[in-house]
Design an enzyme around this catalytic site. Sequence first.
Site, PDB file in Angstrom:
ATOM      1  CB  VAL A  11      -0.955  -0.017   1.215  1.00  0.00           C
ATOM      2  CG1 VAL A  11      -1.635   1.332   1.402  1.00  0.00           C
ATOM      3  CG2 VAL A  11      -2.008  -1.097   1.024  1.00  0.00           C
ATOM      4  CG  LEU A 151      -4.225  -0.613  -3.087  1.00  0.00           C
ATOM      5  CD1 LEU A 151      -3.668  -2.014  -3.114  1.00  0.00           C
ATOM      6  CD2 LEU A 151      -3.087   0.388  -3.178  1.00  0.00           C
ATOM      7  CE  LYS A 205      -9.525  -2.286   3.109  1.00  0.00           C
ATOM      8  NZ  LYS A 205      -9.303  -2.489   1.693  1.00  0.00           N
ATOM      9  CG  PHE A 250     -15.645  -9.983  -5.692  1.00  0.00           C
ATOM     10  CD1 PHE A 250     -14.776 -10.577  -4.793  1.00  0.00           C
ATOM     11  CD2 PHE A 250     -15.203  -8.886  -6.424  1.00  0.00           C
ATOM     12  CE1 PHE A 250     -13.499 -10.089  -4.611  1.00  0.00           C
ATOM     13  CE2 PHE A 250     -13.935  -8.390  -6.246  1.00  0.00           C
ATOM     14  CZ  PHE A 250     -13.073  -8.992  -5.339  1.00  0.00           C
ATOM     15  N   GLY A 254     -14.155 -20.804  -6.460  1.00  0.00           N
ATOM     16  CA  GLY A 254     -12.736 -21.132  -6.599  1.00  0.00           C
ATOM     17  C   GLY A 254     -12.236 -21.906  -5.400  1.00  0.00           C
ATOM     18  CB  CYS A 261      -7.018  -7.531   2.334  1.00  0.00           C
ATOM     19  SG  CYS A 261      -5.711  -6.323   2.122  1.00  0.00           S
ATOM     20  CE  LYS A 264      -4.331  -7.108   7.238  1.00  0.00           C
ATOM     21  NZ  LYS A 264      -5.262  -6.004   7.424  1.00  0.00           N
ATOM     22  NE  ARG A 329       0.999 -10.200   2.327  1.00  0.00           N
ATOM     23  CZ  ARG A 329       1.032  -8.877   2.528  1.00  0.00           C
ATOM     24  NH1 ARG A 329       1.192  -8.398   3.746  1.00  0.00           N
ATOM     25  NH2 ARG A 329       0.913  -8.042   1.514  1.00  0.00           N
TER      26      ARG A 329
HETATM   27  N1  LIG Z   1      -2.116  -5.229   0.470  1.00  0.00           N
HETATM   28  C1  LIG Z   1      -3.292  -4.767   0.104  1.00  0.00           C
HETATM   29  O1  LIG Z   1      -3.822  -5.120  -0.945  1.00  0.00           O
HETATM   30  C2  LIG Z   1      -4.032  -3.787   0.965  1.00  0.00           C
HETATM   31  C3  LIG Z   1      -5.133  -3.114   0.435  1.00  0.00           C
HETATM   32  C4  LIG Z   1      -5.807  -2.194   1.235  1.00  0.00           C
HETATM   33  C5  LIG Z   1      -5.400  -1.980   2.553  1.00  0.00           C
HETATM   34  N2  LIG Z   1      -4.336  -2.679   3.064  1.00  0.00           N
HETATM   35  C6  LIG Z   1      -3.919  -2.393   4.431  1.00  0.00           C
HETATM   36  O2  LIG Z   1      -2.792  -1.535   4.402  1.00  0.00           O
HETATM   37  C7  LIG Z   1      -1.903  -1.838   5.479  1.00  0.00           C
HETATM   38  C8  LIG Z   1      -0.517  -2.177   4.929  1.00  0.00           C
HETATM   39  O3  LIG Z   1      -0.637  -3.337   4.132  1.00  0.00           O
HETATM   40  P1  LIG Z   1       0.556  -3.831   3.174  1.00  0.00           P
HETATM   41  O4  LIG Z   1       0.029  -4.989   2.404  1.00  0.00           O
HETATM   42  O5  LIG Z   1       1.121  -2.654   2.459  1.00  0.00           O
HETATM   43  O6  LIG Z   1       1.605  -4.336   4.291  1.00  0.00           O
HETATM   44  P2  LIG Z   1       3.137  -4.769   4.071  1.00  0.00           P
HETATM   45  O7  LIG Z   1       3.400  -5.771   5.127  1.00  0.00           O
HETATM   46  O8  LIG Z   1       3.388  -5.094   2.641  1.00  0.00           O
HETATM   47  O9  LIG Z   1       3.952  -3.436   4.411  1.00  0.00           O
HETATM   48  C9  LIG Z   1       4.011  -2.837   5.675  1.00  0.00           C
HETATM   49  C10 LIG Z   1       5.333  -2.087   5.790  1.00  0.00           C
HETATM   50  O10 LIG Z   1       5.348  -1.342   7.012  1.00  0.00           O
HETATM   51  C11 LIG Z   1       6.661  -1.369   7.521  1.00  0.00           C
HETATM   52  N3  LIG Z   1       6.653  -1.036   8.960  1.00  0.00           N
HETATM   53  C12 LIG Z   1       6.194  -1.765   9.998  1.00  0.00           C
HETATM   54  N4  LIG Z   1       6.345  -1.097  11.154  1.00  0.00           N
HETATM   55  C13 LIG Z   1       6.901   0.097  10.853  1.00  0.00           C
HETATM   56  C14 LIG Z   1       7.271   1.234  11.614  1.00  0.00           C
HETATM   57  N5  LIG Z   1       7.090   1.269  12.942  1.00  0.00           N
HETATM   58  N6  LIG Z   1       7.820   2.286  10.979  1.00  0.00           N
HETATM   59  C15 LIG Z   1       8.000   2.252   9.641  1.00  0.00           C
HETATM   60  N7  LIG Z   1       7.651   1.216   8.859  1.00  0.00           N
HETATM   61  C16 LIG Z   1       7.109   0.140   9.459  1.00  0.00           C
HETATM   62  C17 LIG Z   1       7.145  -2.767   7.237  1.00  0.00           C
HETATM   63  O11 LIG Z   1       8.563  -2.852   7.270  1.00  0.00           O
HETATM   64  C18 LIG Z   1       6.567  -2.991   5.844  1.00  0.00           C
HETATM   65  O12 LIG Z   1       7.480  -2.606   4.823  1.00  0.00           O
HETATM   66  C19 LIG Z   1      -2.564  -2.992   6.244  1.00  0.00           C
HETATM   67  O13 LIG Z   1      -3.329  -2.459   7.301  1.00  0.00           O
HETATM   68  C20 LIG Z   1      -3.477  -3.604   5.220  1.00  0.00           C
HETATM   69  O14 LIG Z   1      -4.581  -4.254   5.801  1.00  0.00           O
HETATM   70  C21 LIG Z   1      -3.633  -3.561   2.292  1.00  0.00           C
END
Ligand SMILES: NC(=O)c1ccc[n+]([C@@H]2O[C@H](COP(=O)([O-])OP(=O)(O)OC[C@H]3O[C@@H](n4cnc5c(N)ncnc54)[C@H](O)[C@@H]3O)[C@@H](O)[C@H]2O)c1
Length: 436
Positions: A11, A151, A205, A250, A254, A261, A264, A329
């Site tokens: 993200v 996204l 969300k 959707f 499958g 996401c 969790k 994941r």
């Molecule tokens: N992946 C998706 O498709 C998606 C979509 C919408 C929302 N989200 C939400 O967005 C959030 C992030 O998801 P993601 O998939 O990008 O996670 P991710 O695990 O890919 O990335 C998280 C990043 O945060 C960093 N981090 C952790 N603690 C930190 C700190 N104290 N200071 C600085 N950096 C730190 C980690 O090193 C990592 O690089 C989650 O809450 C998730 O639910 C994800």
Amino acid sequence: MNICIVGTGYVGLVVGACLAETGNQVVGADVDAAKIDGLKDNRLPIYEPGLDRMVERNQAAGRLAFTTDVGAAVGASDVVFIAVGTPPDEDGSADLRHVLAVADTVGRHMGRELVVVTKSTVPVGTAKKVADAVARHARYPFHIVSNPEFLKEGAAVDDFMKPDRVVLGAESDHARSLMAELYAPFVRTGRPIIFMDVASAEMTKYAANAMLATRISFMNDVANLCERVGANVDMVRRGMGSDERIGPAFLFPGPGYGGSCFPKDVKALAQTARTNGSPLRILEAVESVNDGQKRRLMAKLRMALGDDMRGKRVAVWGLAFKPNTDDMRESPSLVLISELLDAGAVVVAHDPAAMDEARRRLGDSIAYAPSSYDALTGADALVVVTDWNEYRHPDFERIKSALKRPVIVDGRNLYTLDRMRHFGFTYHSIGRNAVD
Ligand SMILES: NC(=O)c1ccc[n+]([C@@H]2O[C@H](COP(=O)([O-])OP(=O)(O)OC[C@H]3O[C@@H](n4cnc5c(N)ncnc54)[C@H](O)[C@@H]3O)[C@@H](O)[C@H]2O)c1
């Protein structure tokens, strides 16, 4: 605008690159030094179509930079986005440790009036906790915004550049006008920015993801019933989805939903509901249907190959939880592979993007094939787990001659029953009659 994005995962990296693309000065800050070193050299930690070029272009133009010094990046910013992970805690609720650690850093290092935006998916009530953590050390006024991200991995850049909608929970005029200005370039075609209170934004969300997961589990349940009664779920899906009140998205059955996401977020919302005395019984069922669905591919393999899987060689096409990403994941492939290995089978896998990620997770417990056809040589069956485009129109003669037995278990209903009959495969799919 000077923007700091804390967390450069799926993200944070997409949001940062897209905001730089529209002319802002963006710094991506992360505690993972290896990730930041790679990003400085335009080496991305994830596969996401179009993102590498965007990161490179904006770094070269001086609009995008990366650092491990979160405090310094915060100090030079007008807006800070918190985009760190919120993994499930032991009871399924969202673990807010990272989010609150960042909020603490923000309070300590802010260098001017600041808008603090939560992008991470967080339960209702988190904004208040973030505000308290920032306030503990804040020396300037600040404004809390909840801006959930919708996204989709695999289409993340497009989704951010052309969102269906932008949801903004904000309580002050300053925050509302600054966020509206920031998002204006992305909603020029008239897509709405929906302003609301912070709690409703946080809830939106989870409700959106829970609805999507519910549709998937509902269709998987219907598919399993279709198998029992001799109906074809693809026909049922088309018949249902053309009803405008239902819509076609959707509804594809499958091997169960995965990814970072849905699993969790469903767990976290169910936990929020329980602790607030208003359990979401539908969601509890959604989760249990999904757990069962992830085991269907193995059950179908046993139907085709017999119960004793010892020494059977199984080709697996697709490891990522969905196409166009290397993210594994909670992928259904992990459940299948673990069941196969437990049963004494030999697994040979292929994925167009997730091979490195698979090696990292599974080591040499399975074999990795350089091409989809290489995976088939001498295998007792092929299982299709991920619907990558390249698996949609394969050379069936080649598949048949490479396999030891002409058995396909198709977790994505990629092939028609007629074709499978024509080529003489034993074919099991989801919610359709088997071809023997
Ligand atoms: N992946 C998706 O498709 C998606 C979509 C919408 C929302 N989200 C939400 O967005 C959030 C992030 O998801 P993601 O998939 O990008 O996670 P991710 O695990 O890919 O990335 C998280 C990043 O945060 C960093 N981090 C952790 N603690 C930190 C700190 N104290 N200071 C600085 N950096 C730190 C980690 O090193 C990592 O690089 C989650 O809450 C998730 O639910 C994800």
